[in-house]
Design a protein around this motif. Sequence first.
Motif, mmCIF file in Angstrom:
data_model
loop_
_atom_site.group_PDB
_atom_site.id
_atom_site.type_symbol
_atom_site.label_atom_id
_atom_site.label_comp_id
_atom_site.label_asym_id
_atom_site.label_seq_id
_atom_site.Cartn_x
_atom_site.Cartn_y
_atom_site.Cartn_z
ATOM 1 N N LEU A 100 0.832 -1.206 0.000
ATOM 2 C CA LEU A 100 0.000 0.000 0.000
ATOM 3 C C LEU A 100 0.866 1.255 0.000
ATOM 4 O O LEU A 100 0.607 2.214 -0.726
ATOM 5 C CB LEU A 100 -0.912 -0.010 1.231
ATOM 6 N N PHE A 130 0.882 5.694 2.854
ATOM 7 C CA PHE A 130 -0.030 6.020 1.749
ATOM 8 C C PHE A 130 -1.143 6.896 2.301
ATOM 9 O O PHE A 130 -1.912 6.458 3.162
ATOM 10 C CB PHE A 130 -0.594 4.724 1.174
ATOM 11 N N ALA A 131 -1.233 8.138 1.824
ATOM 12 C CA ALA A 131 -2.174 9.097 2.398
ATOM 13 C C ALA A 131 -3.231 9.478 1.379
ATOM 14 O O ALA A 131 -3.048 10.393 0.572
ATOM 15 C CB ALA A 131 -1.413 10.335 2.883
ATOM 16 N N LEU A 132 -4.353 8.755 1.431
ATOM 17 C CA LEU A 132 -5.465 8.992 0.516
ATOM 18 C C LEU A 132 -6.686 9.495 1.289
ATOM 19 O O LEU A 132 -7.258 10.546 0.966
ATOM 20 C CB LEU A 132 -5.804 7.679 -0.220
ATOM 21 N N ALA A 137 -13.695 12.113 3.411
ATOM 22 C CA ALA A 137 -13.669 11.277 2.202
ATOM 23 C C ALA A 137 -12.957 9.962 2.458
ATOM 24 O O ALA A 137 -11.742 9.937 2.674
ATOM 25 C CB ALA A 137 -12.976 12.025 1.069
ATOM 26 N N LYS A 162 -6.456 11.485 6.940
ATOM 27 C CA LYS A 162 -6.869 10.803 8.182
ATOM 28 C C LYS A 162 -6.595 9.297 8.091
ATOM 29 O O LYS A 162 -6.611 8.764 6.979
ATOM 30 C CB LYS A 162 -8.371 11.048 8.389
ATOM 31 N N PHE A 163 -6.417 8.649 9.216
ATOM 32 C CA PHE A 163 -6.259 7.177 9.296
ATOM 33 C C PHE A 163 -4.974 6.701 8.623
ATOM 34 O O PHE A 163 -4.982 5.622 8.008
ATOM 35 C CB PHE A 163 -7.403 6.457 8.566
ATOM 36 N N ILE A 164 -3.901 7.466 8.648
ATOM 37 C CA ILE A 164 -2.744 7.084 7.826
ATOM 38 C C ILE A 164 -1.805 6.147 8.596
ATOM 39 O O ILE A 164 -1.120 6.539 9.542
ATOM 40 C CB ILE A 164 -1.994 8.342 7.299
ATOM 41 N N THR A 165 -1.815 4.888 8.144
ATOM 42 C CA THR A 165 -0.986 3.860 8.771
ATOM 43 C C THR A 165 0.485 4.204 8.556
ATOM 44 O O THR A 165 0.873 4.626 7.461
ATOM 45 C CB THR A 165 -1.299 2.485 8.138
ATOM 46 N N LYS A 209 -6.798 3.192 18.850
ATOM 47 C CA LYS A 209 -7.789 2.429 18.076
ATOM 48 C C LYS A 209 -8.037 1.058 18.707
ATOM 49 O O LYS A 209 -7.337 0.669 19.636
ATOM 50 C CB LYS A 209 -7.355 2.306 16.612
ATOM 51 N N ILE A 217 -1.917 4.486 13.548
ATOM 52 C CA ILE A 217 -2.388 5.450 12.551
ATOM 53 C C ILE A 217 -2.305 6.863 13.138
ATOM 54 O O ILE A 217 -2.313 7.037 14.359
ATOM 55 C CB ILE A 217 -3.840 5.168 12.098
ATOM 56 N N ILE A 370 -13.060 -3.167 6.545
ATOM 57 C CA ILE A 370 -13.155 -1.714 6.346
ATOM 58 C C ILE A 370 -12.060 -1.175 5.419
ATOM 59 O O ILE A 370 -12.337 -0.381 4.517
ATOM 60 C CB ILE A 370 -13.092 -0.995 7.724
ATOM 61 N N GLU A 372 -9.162 -0.606 2.560
ATOM 62 C CA GLU A 372 -9.061 -0.885 1.101
ATOM 63 C C GLU A 372 -10.416 -1.158 0.478
ATOM 64 O O GLU A 372 -10.574 -2.081 -0.317
ATOM 65 C CB GLU A 372 -8.154 -2.105 0.848
ATOM 66 N N GLY A 373 -11.393 -0.357 0.831
ATOM 67 C CA GLY A 373 -12.744 -0.543 0.302
ATOM 68 C C GLY A 373 -13.524 -1.422 1.259
ATOM 69 O O GLY A 373 -13.140 -2.572 1.514
ATOM 70 N N THR A 374 -14.598 -0.870 1.826
ATOM 71 C CA THR A 374 -15.401 -1.648 2.766
ATOM 72 C C THR A 374 -16.110 -2.784 2.021
ATOM 73 O O THR A 374 -16.201 -2.777 0.787
ATOM 74 C CB THR A 374 -16.479 -0.753 3.414
ATOM 75 N N VAL A 377 -18.676 -1.401 -0.316
ATOM 76 C CA VAL A 377 -18.121 -0.834 -1.556
ATOM 77 C C VAL A 377 -17.811 -1.962 -2.546
ATOM 78 O O VAL A 377 -18.130 -1.887 -3.742
ATOM 79 C CB VAL A 377 -16.862 0.009 -1.243
#
Length: 409
Positions: A100, A130-132, A137, A162-165, A209, A217, A370, A372-374, A377
């Motif tokens: 990732l 990886f910061a998406l 969003a 947000k949530f950046i591992t 978390k 994260i 959750i 990489e696409g729930t 999704v």
Amino acid sequence: MPLIAQNHPLAPLDGAEAEMLARVQVLAQDHIGPKANAVSRDDAFAWDTFRLLASHGVIATAFPRELGGTEASMLLRVRMIEEVARVCSTAASLITGTDLSSRPIVAGASPELAAQTVPLLASGEKQSAFALTEPGAGSDLGRLCTVARRDAGGYRLHGVKKFITRASVADMFVVVASLADGPGGSKGLTAFLVPRDAAGLSVSPIIPKMGWHGVPIAEVYLDDVHVPASHRLGEEGQGMAIAQDTLVRARVGHAAIALGRMTGALQIAAQYAGHRQVSGKAIGEHQGIQWMLADMAARIEAARCLVYSAAQRYDRKDPETSIHASIAKMHSTDLCMRVVVDCAQLLGGNSYLNAYPIERFLRDAKMNQIGEGTSEVHKNLIGRHVMKTASAMPQHPCLDFEPDLFGGA
Ligand SMILES: Cc1cc2nc3c(=O)[nH]c(=O)nc-3n(C[C@H](O)[C@H](O)[C@H](O)COP(=O)(O)OP(=O)(O)OC[C@H]3O[C@@H](n4cnc5c(N)ncnc54)[C@H](O)[C@@H]3O)c2cc1C
């Protein structure tokens, strides 16, 4: 049916691959497994586990040979991930997280930038993230707000991720932003490689978390960060195309983690059922318990076939790999959640104790549904694909109704 097979008809490995898998099995059994509960108690980056994986060449398997890696087939990678996830999700996610966080660099960096960065990532000397995702969003990338404005010699980035591992330890970030004057939606998205020490980039403290401890994260703040044009990954507007291969690999990786975890949970439950005595006999001698184990084993084996075949499609560059990665991810991660819940039931009160790994498995399982696409999704993607495929097929031969009898035109 063995819980874990060295050889599987859908996953033929050559001699060198089988040796690598055997090494990883020893690592999982002798080193990673015994420490997994301790690693999961603290949500600090699991450096010891990461260095162990790097020193045994596992991290390097995600990278091309010409850039310091050993480029394993996806099939070997899912077998390794499965083995490690059987005992420790943290360690497994250190393997998949490398895809990732690093593959967009492999896919989009200029030869000079790739030569400067990728060998250090392959050896484990440096980390990327990886910061998406953003606060507003996640599933809906059309809502991304991070903006890249063209500036002398490059771009200026502004936004929050947000949530950046791995953000707490990353030396560099792959940031996806929309071009200020580019087209809207995902077509305008562009990827950049931003060094951690870039002026204006800052990282929040680690965000507490539920699980996946050891891979913390954090949020990443970009306050007018200058990024030279040489650090753009791919062309303008190609951000999602660059990320596509990464996301497919990461989805197959999530599926493999879930596969390994549920296999481990089943092993624990079956071994517990063989020992735990109730009313004079082991609970595993009850038909009700055996049926639970049988249902889980059959479903897990079906998931294994899906995961291995998605990996093989990736290796063959099959044009349908992406949808099969979605199918494998949705099926394996949803099944894992159910299996872990059932295994917890089978262990009774002991499943609730920190000393037993099942409560850790339970907390970690949620994340695979959750990231990489729930599951929803992927369900949308698969459902649309089914509709499209069916509409391109001739009418089913047993369906001799006129279309208007379906209420259509
Ligand atoms: C531990 C952890 C690590 C992560 N690491 C990273 C990382 O390194 N980099 C990164 O960029 N991101 C990362 N993420 C973010 C992750 O990818 C997102 O959380 C995920 O994509 C879901 O987005 P969301 O949380 O915004 O949920 P939302 O998009 O807000 O979704 C909320 C709910 O609505 C459902 N939903 C959404 N759209 C639809 C629809 N069309 N139909 C039906 N249901 C729908 C979803 O399935 C979900 O149940 C991480 C997340 C976690 C929890």
